[in-house]
Scaffold this active site. Sequence first.
Site, PDB file in Angstrom:
ATOM      1  N   SER A  59       0.873  -1.180   0.000  1.00 39.28           N
ATOM      2  CA  SER A  59       0.000   0.000   0.000  1.00 39.28           C
ATOM      3  C   SER A  59       0.907   1.225   0.000  1.00 39.28           C
ATOM      4  O   SER A  59       2.061   1.141   0.432  1.00 39.28           O
ATOM      5  CB  SER A  59      -0.868   0.001   1.268  1.00 39.28           C
ATOM      6  OG  SER A  59      -1.548   1.233   1.407  1.00 39.28           O
ATOM      7  N   TYR A 100      -1.727  -1.126  10.410  1.00 37.01           N
ATOM      8  CA  TYR A 100      -1.800  -1.361   8.961  1.00 37.01           C
ATOM      9  C   TYR A 100      -0.490  -0.951   8.277  1.00 37.01           C
ATOM     10  O   TYR A 100       0.068  -1.712   7.473  1.00 37.01           O
ATOM     11  CB  TYR A 100      -2.980  -0.565   8.396  1.00 37.01           C
ATOM     12  CG  TYR A 100      -3.259  -0.793   6.932  1.00 37.01           C
ATOM     13  CD1 TYR A 100      -3.971  -1.914   6.505  1.00 37.01           C
ATOM     14  CD2 TYR A 100      -2.826   0.113   5.970  1.00 37.01           C
ATOM     15  CE1 TYR A 100      -4.242  -2.118   5.156  1.00 37.01           C
ATOM     16  CE2 TYR A 100      -3.091  -0.086   4.622  1.00 37.01           C
ATOM     17  CZ  TYR A 100      -3.808  -1.200   4.219  1.00 37.01           C
ATOM     18  OH  TYR A 100      -4.072  -1.394   2.882  1.00 37.01           O
TER      19      TYR A 100
HETATM   20  N1  LIG Z   1      -8.827  -0.216  -1.285  1.00 37.13           N
HETATM   21  C1  LIG Z   1      -7.760   0.523  -1.075  1.00 37.13           C
HETATM   22  O1  LIG Z   1      -7.809   1.755  -1.075  1.00 37.13           O
HETATM   23  C2  LIG Z   1      -6.428  -0.124  -0.820  1.00 37.13           C
HETATM   24  C3  LIG Z   1      -5.291   0.687  -0.846  1.00 37.13           C
HETATM   25  C4  LIG Z   1      -4.051   0.102  -0.640  1.00 37.13           C
HETATM   26  C5  LIG Z   1      -3.955  -1.252  -0.399  1.00 37.13           C
HETATM   27  N2  LIG Z   1      -5.081  -2.000  -0.357  1.00 37.13           N
HETATM   28  C6  LIG Z   1      -4.924  -3.433  -0.126  1.00 37.13           C
HETATM   29  O2  LIG Z   1      -5.478  -4.129  -1.216  1.00 37.13           O
HETATM   30  C7  LIG Z   1      -5.894  -5.422  -0.777  1.00 37.13           C
HETATM   31  C8  LIG Z   1      -7.323  -5.653  -1.223  1.00 37.13           C
HETATM   32  O3  LIG Z   1      -8.124  -4.686  -0.582  1.00 37.13           O
HETATM   33  P1  LIG Z   1      -9.576  -4.277  -1.120  1.00 37.13           P
HETATM   34  O4  LIG Z   1      -9.643  -2.820  -0.991  1.00 37.13           O
HETATM   35  O5  LIG Z   1      -9.878  -4.944  -2.391  1.00 37.13           O
HETATM   36  O6  LIG Z   1     -10.434  -4.867   0.094  1.00 37.13           O
HETATM   37  P2  LIG Z   1     -11.736  -5.773   0.154  1.00 37.13           P
HETATM   38  O7  LIG Z   1     -12.120  -5.766   1.581  1.00 37.13           O
HETATM   39  O8  LIG Z   1     -12.709  -5.359  -0.885  1.00 37.13           O
HETATM   40  O9  LIG Z   1     -11.176  -7.224  -0.247  1.00 37.13           O
HETATM   41  C9  LIG Z   1     -10.333  -7.947   0.602  1.00 37.13           C
HETATM   42  C10 LIG Z   1     -10.628  -9.420   0.400  1.00 37.13           C
HETATM   43  O10 LIG Z   1      -9.719 -10.153   1.250  1.00 37.13           O
HETATM   44  C11 LIG Z   1     -10.448 -11.200   1.867  1.00 37.13           C
HETATM   45  N3  LIG Z   1      -9.800 -11.604   3.111  1.00 37.13           N
HETATM   46  C12 LIG Z   1      -9.732 -10.925   4.275  1.00 37.13           C
HETATM   47  N4  LIG Z   1      -9.107 -11.648   5.214  1.00 37.13           N
HETATM   48  C13 LIG Z   1      -8.751 -12.822   4.611  1.00 37.13           C
HETATM   49  C14 LIG Z   1      -8.076 -13.979   5.069  1.00 37.13           C
HETATM   50  N5  LIG Z   1      -7.658 -14.095   6.330  1.00 37.13           N
HETATM   51  N6  LIG Z   1      -7.867 -14.982   4.181  1.00 37.13           N
HETATM   52  C15 LIG Z   1      -8.320 -14.890   2.905  1.00 37.13           C
HETATM   53  N7  LIG Z   1      -8.982 -13.818   2.432  1.00 37.13           N
HETATM   54  C16 LIG Z   1      -9.194 -12.794   3.271  1.00 37.13           C
HETATM   55  C17 LIG Z   1     -11.824 -10.598   2.133  1.00 37.13           C
HETATM   56  O11 LIG Z   1     -12.789 -11.600   2.364  1.00 37.13           O
HETATM   57  C18 LIG Z   1     -12.041  -9.830   0.832  1.00 37.13           C
HETATM   58  O12 LIG Z   1     -12.650 -10.635  -0.151  1.00 37.13           O
HETATM   59  C19 LIG Z   1      -5.678  -5.459   0.731  1.00 37.13           C
HETATM   60  O13 LIG Z   1      -4.444  -6.097   1.024  1.00 37.13           O
HETATM   61  C20 LIG Z   1      -5.614  -3.995   1.085  1.00 37.13           C
HETATM   62  O14 LIG Z   1      -4.893  -3.780   2.272  1.00 37.13           O
HETATM   63  C21 LIG Z   1      -6.315  -1.488  -0.559  1.00 37.13           C
END
Ligand SMILES: NC(=O)c1ccc[n+]([C@@H]2O[C@H](COP(=O)([O-])OP(=O)(O)OC[C@H]3O[C@@H](n4cnc5c(N)ncnc54)[C@H](O)[C@@H]3O)[C@@H](O)[C@H]2O)c1
Length: 255
Positions: free
Chosen positions: A144, A157
């Site tokens: 991130s 985080y």
């Molecule tokens: N959305 C943002 O702005 C953003 C920015 C930077 C980084 N990220 C990172 O991107 C990644 C995806 O995030 P997103 O925004 O799509 O979130 P999201 O919540 O839409 O999707 C995350 C997915 O991970 C799954 N998950 C959670 N815990 C789990 C586990 N223990 N085992 C297996 N699956 C698990 C959830 O069920 C979900 O389907 C994450 O690592 C997040 O930290 C997101």
Amino acid sequence: MNRDLEGKSIIVTGGGSGIGRAAALACSVAGARVVVADIDAAGAEETVSAIRRAGDDAIFVATNVADEEQVEALVAAALGQYGRLDGAFNNAGLSQTNLPLHELTAAQWRRIQSVNFDGVFFCMKHEIRAMLKTGGGAIVNTSSTLGRVAMRSAADYCGSKAGVLGLTKGAAVDYGDRHIRVNAVLPGAVDTPMVQALVSDPQFADLIEKIRASHPLGRIGVPAEIAAAVVWLLSDKASFVTGAELAVDGGFLAI
Ligand SMILES: NC(=O)c1ccc[n+]([C@@H]2O[C@H](COP(=O)([O-])OP(=O)(O)OC[C@H]3O[C@@H](n4cnc5c(N)ncnc54)[C@H](O)[C@@H]3O)[C@@H](O)[C@H]2O)c1
């Protein structure tokens, strides 16, 4: 149409939602056979159904990435279904607890690290074991922008995502000579259920406008924009790219 992943077998963790779902779909469109891993069976099945409706191949493997045995079983299932593992997008993650550091309990701390940090370690360990047997592969880990810089009440985080950068570089150095490339993608704010949940918290009511303003492109991203970078990193087009931190962040880190 870009078929840069033609025939490759690829695991996508967190493939049941947001960035992971978009990446699973984009990998499939690029020709990959996709193993969708998630704890959310309904979300993951929806991703798999969308891929199959388009006439492509995917399976769902219920996996908690924080549990090494489940991760080992995930990789075994991928090998059982497709015979080899060519790529992985280790993307499952949890958002911060939203507390300042001194208020975090050990259990709250561990919950975030177990998924965001341990999960990436377990996935890479077993994916690399599989890739070593077939002569190489490509891994992309989701860090991130908050692995590089901080925001308030997110030390848990930020720490986990900075850890992912270290794990990524460590693995890139260890396995470059065995044809395994390992890179990290650093999304800026992206419109997914994770961010929607954060901005719906009353204490962050005005956050979305601040977030938009902090991205030089003047908006937050959409999951497909991260997915496009992931497909490129997983493909042979990125054949000389390893140990990299690729920010896909609308310029957030450039300020
Ligand atoms: N959305 C943002 O702005 C953003 C920015 C930077 C980084 N990220 C990172 O991107 C990644 C995806 O995030 P997103 O925004 O799509 O979130 P999201 O919540 O839409 O999707 C995350 C997915 O991970 C799954 N998950 C959670 N815990 C789990 C586990 N223990 N085992 C297996 N699956 C698990 C959830 O069920 C979900 O389907 C994450 O690592 C997040 O930290 C997101």
